[in-house]
Motif scaffolding. Structure first.
Motif, mmCIF file in Angstrom:
data_model
loop_
_atom_site.group_PDB
_atom_site.id
_atom_site.type_symbol
_atom_site.label_atom_id
_atom_site.label_comp_id
_atom_site.label_asym_id
_atom_site.label_seq_id
_atom_site.Cartn_x
_atom_site.Cartn_y
_atom_site.Cartn_z
ATOM 1 N N TYR A 36 0.868 -1.173 0.000
ATOM 2 C CA TYR A 36 0.000 0.000 0.000
ATOM 3 C C TYR A 36 0.906 1.225 0.000
ATOM 4 O O TYR A 36 2.078 1.145 0.334
ATOM 5 N N GLU A 45 -3.664 3.764 -0.021
ATOM 6 C CA GLU A 45 -4.301 3.050 -1.126
ATOM 7 C C GLU A 45 -3.538 1.774 -1.458
ATOM 8 O O GLU A 45 -2.312 1.698 -1.271
ATOM 9 N N LEU A 46 -4.278 0.803 -1.969
ATOM 10 C CA LEU A 46 -3.651 -0.451 -2.387
ATOM 11 C C LEU A 46 -2.844 -0.214 -3.662
ATOM 12 O O LEU A 46 -3.325 0.407 -4.608
ATOM 13 N N VAL A 47 -1.622 -0.720 -3.671
ATOM 14 C CA VAL A 47 -0.790 -0.696 -4.872
ATOM 15 C C VAL A 47 -0.889 -2.037 -5.584
ATOM 16 O O VAL A 47 -1.159 -2.106 -6.780
ATOM 17 N N ALA A 48 -0.657 -3.113 -4.837
ATOM 18 C CA ALA A 48 -0.706 -4.459 -5.413
ATOM 19 C C ALA A 48 -0.806 -5.472 -4.291
ATOM 20 O O ALA A 48 -0.356 -5.205 -3.168
ATOM 21 N N ASN A 57 -2.931 -8.757 -8.094
ATOM 22 C CA ASN A 57 -3.879 -7.701 -8.427
ATOM 23 C C ASN A 57 -3.156 -6.373 -8.280
ATOM 24 O O ASN A 57 -2.371 -6.200 -7.338
ATOM 25 N N TYR A 58 -3.410 -5.440 -9.212
ATOM 26 C CA TYR A 58 -2.720 -4.155 -9.212
ATOM 27 C C TYR A 58 -3.703 -2.994 -9.314
ATOM 28 O O TYR A 58 -4.743 -3.102 -9.964
ATOM 29 N N ALA A 59 -3.324 -1.889 -8.713
ATOM 30 C CA ALA A 59 -4.050 -0.653 -8.946
ATOM 31 C C ALA A 59 -3.858 -0.256 -10.408
ATOM 32 O O ALA A 59 -2.796 -0.484 -10.998
ATOM 33 N N ASP A 60 -4.888 0.349 -10.993
ATOM 34 C CA ASP A 60 -4.811 0.741 -12.401
ATOM 35 C C ASP A 60 -3.625 1.661 -12.662
ATOM 36 O O ASP A 60 -3.008 1.599 -13.722
ATOM 37 N N SER A 61 -3.289 2.498 -11.695
ATOM 38 C CA SER A 61 -2.239 3.498 -11.883
ATOM 39 C C SER A 61 -0.843 2.884 -12.001
ATOM 40 O O SER A 61 0.081 3.563 -12.464
ATOM 41 N N LYS A 63 -0.388 -0.570 -13.151
ATOM 42 C CA LYS A 63 -0.386 -1.722 -14.057
ATOM 43 C C LYS A 63 0.598 -1.512 -15.197
ATOM 44 O O LYS A 63 0.651 -0.446 -15.794
ATOM 45 N N ASP A 88 4.143 8.738 -7.987
ATOM 46 C CA ASP A 88 4.388 7.534 -7.183
ATOM 47 C C ASP A 88 5.037 7.860 -5.837
ATOM 48 O O ASP A 88 5.213 6.959 -5.008
#
Length: 116
Positions: A36, A45-48, A57-61, A63, A88
């Protein structure tokens, strides 16, 4: 229980960093591991994340730029970050979570700064 992040630092735009999270005190292989981040003035926020079975699973930002992986033999989760952007910049936290085992653990965080 301990989760110790390392690998953060200052890097220029377009650069790369590899974060590590060394874990102990729980059954690492049974936990979903996640990264996060929290930027100043923003919510965490979750990153992956990567499940115990290896699904990711990845955050869209992030990927296509970041890759999460785990080494159960070393009780360590990694986050390879490429093509870093100023957006980032944040404190990155390691998380271990298992609804079955009943645990939800956090590391102390490592600072990532992307700036020229």
């Amino acid at each position: 229980v301990q989760l110790v992040e390392s690998g953060g630092g200052l890097v220029g735009p377009g650069g790369s960093l590899r974060l590590s999270c060394a874990s102990s005190g729980f059954i690492f292989s049974a936990y979903r591991m996640g990264w996060y981040r929290q930027a100043p003035g923003k919510q965490r926020e979750l990153v992956a994340h990567i499940t115990s079975g290896g699904s990711t699973n990845y955050a869209d930002s992030v990927k296509g730029r970041f890759t999460i992986s785990r080494d159960n033999a070393k009780n360590t989760v990694y986050l390879q970050m490429n093509s870093l952007e100023p957006e980032d910049t944040a404190v990155y936290y390691c998380n271990a979570r298992s609804s079955v085992m009943g645990g939800n653990y956090w590391g102390q965080g490592t600072q990532v700064t992307v700036s020229s």
